[in-house]
Enzyme design. Sequence first.
Site, mmCIF file in Angstrom:
data_model
loop_
_atom_site.group_PDB
_atom_site.id
_atom_site.type_symbol
_atom_site.label_atom_id
_atom_site.label_comp_id
_atom_site.label_asym_id
_atom_site.label_seq_id
_atom_site.Cartn_x
_atom_site.Cartn_y
_atom_site.Cartn_z
ATOM 1 N N GLU A 191 8.815 3.222 -61.714
ATOM 2 C CA GLU A 191 9.667 2.104 -61.277
ATOM 3 C C GLU A 191 8.813 1.166 -60.443
ATOM 4 O O GLU A 191 8.162 1.596 -59.483
ATOM 5 C CB GLU A 191 10.862 2.642 -60.485
ATOM 6 C CG GLU A 191 11.803 3.479 -61.332
ATOM 7 C CD GLU A 191 12.280 2.742 -62.575
ATOM 8 O OE1 GLU A 191 12.685 1.565 -62.471
ATOM 9 O OE2 GLU A 191 12.225 3.322 -63.681
ATOM 10 N N CYS A 193 12.276 -4.005 -53.333
ATOM 11 C CA CYS A 193 12.002 -4.367 -54.725
ATOM 12 C C CYS A 193 13.118 -5.262 -55.249
ATOM 13 O O CYS A 193 12.920 -6.084 -56.126
ATOM 14 C CB CYS A 193 11.868 -3.122 -55.580
ATOM 15 S SG CYS A 193 13.274 -2.026 -55.441
HETATM 16 P P1 NDP Z 1 1.935 0.906 -54.153
HETATM 17 O O1 NDP Z 1 1.934 0.828 -55.634
HETATM 18 O O2 NDP Z 1 0.811 0.313 -53.424
HETATM 19 O O3 NDP Z 1 1.996 2.442 -53.681
HETATM 20 C C1 NDP Z 1 3.015 3.304 -54.118
HETATM 21 C C2 NDP Z 1 2.525 4.720 -54.053
HETATM 22 O O4 NDP Z 1 1.471 4.898 -54.993
HETATM 23 C C3 NDP Z 1 1.945 5.110 -52.705
HETATM 24 O O5 NDP Z 1 2.293 6.441 -52.411
HETATM 25 C C4 NDP Z 1 0.461 4.978 -52.949
HETATM 26 O O6 NDP Z 1 -0.334 5.763 -52.095
HETATM 27 C C5 NDP Z 1 0.371 5.488 -54.362
HETATM 28 N N1 NDP Z 1 -0.869 5.121 -55.054
HETATM 29 C C6 NDP Z 1 -1.687 4.061 -54.828
HETATM 30 N N2 NDP Z 1 -2.723 4.083 -55.702
HETATM 31 C C7 NDP Z 1 -2.544 5.176 -56.494
HETATM 32 C C8 NDP Z 1 -3.273 5.741 -57.585
HETATM 33 N N3 NDP Z 1 -4.397 5.176 -58.042
HETATM 34 N N4 NDP Z 1 -2.817 6.870 -58.154
HETATM 35 C C9 NDP Z 1 -1.675 7.446 -57.713
HETATM 36 N N5 NDP Z 1 -0.956 6.965 -56.666
HETATM 37 C C10 NDP Z 1 -1.373 5.833 -56.076
HETATM 38 O O7 NDP Z 1 3.340 0.317 -53.681
HETATM 39 P P2 NDP Z 1 3.886 0.124 -52.199
HETATM 40 O O8 NDP Z 1 3.904 1.445 -51.512
HETATM 41 O O9 NDP Z 1 3.165 -0.997 -51.570
HETATM 42 O O10 NDP Z 1 5.410 -0.266 -52.476
HETATM 43 C C11 NDP Z 1 5.833 -1.550 -52.737
HETATM 44 C C12 NDP Z 1 6.051 -1.755 -54.215
HETATM 45 O O11 NDP Z 1 7.021 -0.836 -54.692
HETATM 46 C C13 NDP Z 1 6.620 -3.140 -54.538
HETATM 47 O O12 NDP Z 1 5.968 -3.632 -55.665
HETATM 48 C C14 NDP Z 1 8.090 -2.849 -54.833
HETATM 49 O O13 NDP Z 1 8.695 -3.804 -55.655
HETATM 50 C C15 NDP Z 1 7.990 -1.499 -55.478
HETATM 51 N N6 NDP Z 1 9.258 -0.786 -55.422
HETATM 52 C C16 NDP Z 1 9.976 -0.630 -56.570
HETATM 53 C C17 NDP Z 1 11.211 -0.016 -56.549
HETATM 54 C C18 NDP Z 1 11.994 0.165 -57.801
HETATM 55 O O14 NDP Z 1 12.949 0.942 -57.805
HETATM 56 N N7 NDP Z 1 11.663 -0.517 -58.882
HETATM 57 C C19 NDP Z 1 11.796 0.471 -55.296
HETATM 58 C C20 NDP Z 1 10.945 0.280 -54.143
HETATM 59 C C21 NDP Z 1 9.723 -0.330 -54.226
HETATM 60 P P3 NDP Z 1 -1.068 5.088 -50.812
HETATM 61 O O15 NDP Z 1 0.019 4.694 -49.915
HETATM 62 O O16 NDP Z 1 -1.902 6.201 -50.310
HETATM 63 O O17 NDP Z 1 -1.857 3.924 -51.342
#
Ligand code: NDP
Length: 515
Positions: free
Chosen positions: A286, A320
């Site tokens: 998502e 989001c």
């Molecule tokens: P990110 O994509 O930066 O991070 C999300 C998670 O992925 C974190 O736990 C992060 O870890 C992890 N991650 C980062 N790089 C990798 C990788 N290479 N492999 C595996 N895991 C990885 O998103 P944000 O946390 O900044 O969240 C905001 C985003 O989430 C926005 O785009 C928002 O729209 C979306 N969102 C979507 C929702 C939906 O239901 N569609 C709901 C809520 C948010 P780390 O923190 O260590 O980098």
Amino acid sequence: MVPEFTNEPFTDYQVQSNRQAMEAALREVQGEFGRQWPLVIGGKPVTTDAWIDSLDPCRKDQVVGQAAKAGQAQAQQALDAAWVAFTDWSRWQPAERARLLFKAAALMRRRKHLFSATMVYEAGKSWPEADGDTAEAIDFLEYYGREALRLAEPRRLPHLQGEDNELMYKPLGVGVVIPPWNFPLAITVGMTAAAIVTGNCTILKPASLTPIVAARCVALLEEAGLPPGVVNFLPGSGSEIGDFLVAHPRTRFISFTGSREVGTHITTLAAHVQPGQGWLKRVVAEMGGKDAIIVDATADLDAAAEGIVTSAYGFQGQKCSAASRAIVLEPVYQDVLGLMASRAEALRQGPAEDPSTQIAAVIDQSQFDKILSYVEVGQREGRLLVGGEPDGAEGWYIQPTLFADVREDARLAQEEIFGPVLSVIRARDYAHALEIANNTEYGLTGGVYSRDRRHLEQARAEFQVGNLYFNRKITGAMVGAQPFGGFNMSGTDSKAGGPDYLPLFVEAKVVVERF
Ligand code: NDP
């Protein structure tokens, strides 16, 4: 007998006893500032020589807590521990696993202010925003517990002479759960609960910006009686352990919520079959949004302005589902602009711990810099009407910002900013408004304010988003009543909090016996 699902009520902080309970919880969290939280692997606390500092966005020098940081060695141990636990956990009866979720919900309800207070400091959530996050987490536990019971009910299959046919759902195995920081409790709990209640074991890699509330949640699941190894808690760098776990041949599924960039990377990485891998990995991803609200010429303009401002600036625009585009029809454009501007200007900005605060600070330095770079872009692409000023001295504060006269193809109107920046776009007529609304690569939420029934019906058919709202704000989907997930580059449309969600964590097995 399990009572029917109902949503957890939100807390009314006008009531003195509620306010006092929250104040006490804030003090309790303050008293634990700087506490160190270990990894949990196979039910055992594990520390490494590295720590992740979790900071208060409103007071960036304040370390809310430290989470042990896992490397690849611990990721491997966690995978091994999860597979060991799977043998027993997958054989628990669905009703037993559901009961554990109900117990966890009861514990969380009793301590709801402690969880909310943790998010006030760790994520910069205002009191009501933090309370909403906790309520949603409780809802997920209650709802998925009931859904697991439903999934376990015997399926009616058409009868065939002389044969007995049975369809049952089996857990997938061990999966990696990767939530974002913006709903650090609700989404973490929702994704984890869905995976485990269906009999899977998990490695929970929390977002690095909000590991403390996730650590509390894992402790609560343990207290509810979760056996060791079913949820392994593994804070660490996304690119280091995230990639390692996603690519690992023993990972069966990945449940991800986060950005488009990381979601597409994970989907691509997981698609490569590794040596020794015995399945195709299942990925639920998502992702982001560029959500729009259309204001029709017939709309209640006050209600529209109110709904847009709430949707755009609640939790500093870091949802989001947040409105980042207001598409307003020509005849009412100036009026709506004025109504939105005065409401945006009136929002009270301050530290999240202050109960009168409506808008607090954004999550960290890198988001602060990114949002400001878009404010700069906006100076060229639109007309700054409100806000735009940063104040980064104590915390990462950016004023609610409103740009008028933005073109539909401008960067401001196409790219997810994830901050308190709203672009207003002018539409010639209703058809044009719908065309603009659909003209992004995303498709998560959207809204229409209109009194024209034909226009609402047209949007019902043509507005390409997973969650569409009429004559109300576009944030705050309720578990059960409003399953949530987006189209196109907003993700796999898993519809969290709905009846289609748990089937993503199981596979169906059919047994035929000749009598
Ligand atoms: P990110 O994509 O930066 O991070 C999300 C998670 O992925 C974190 O736990 C992060 O870890 C992890 N991650 C980062 N790089 C990798 C990788 N290479 N492999 C595996 N895991 C990885 O998103 P944000 O946390 O900044 O969240 C905001 C985003 O989430 C926005 O785009 C928002 O729209 C979306 N969102 C979507 C929702 C939906 O239901 N569609 C709901 C809520 C948010 P780390 O923190 O260590 O980098």
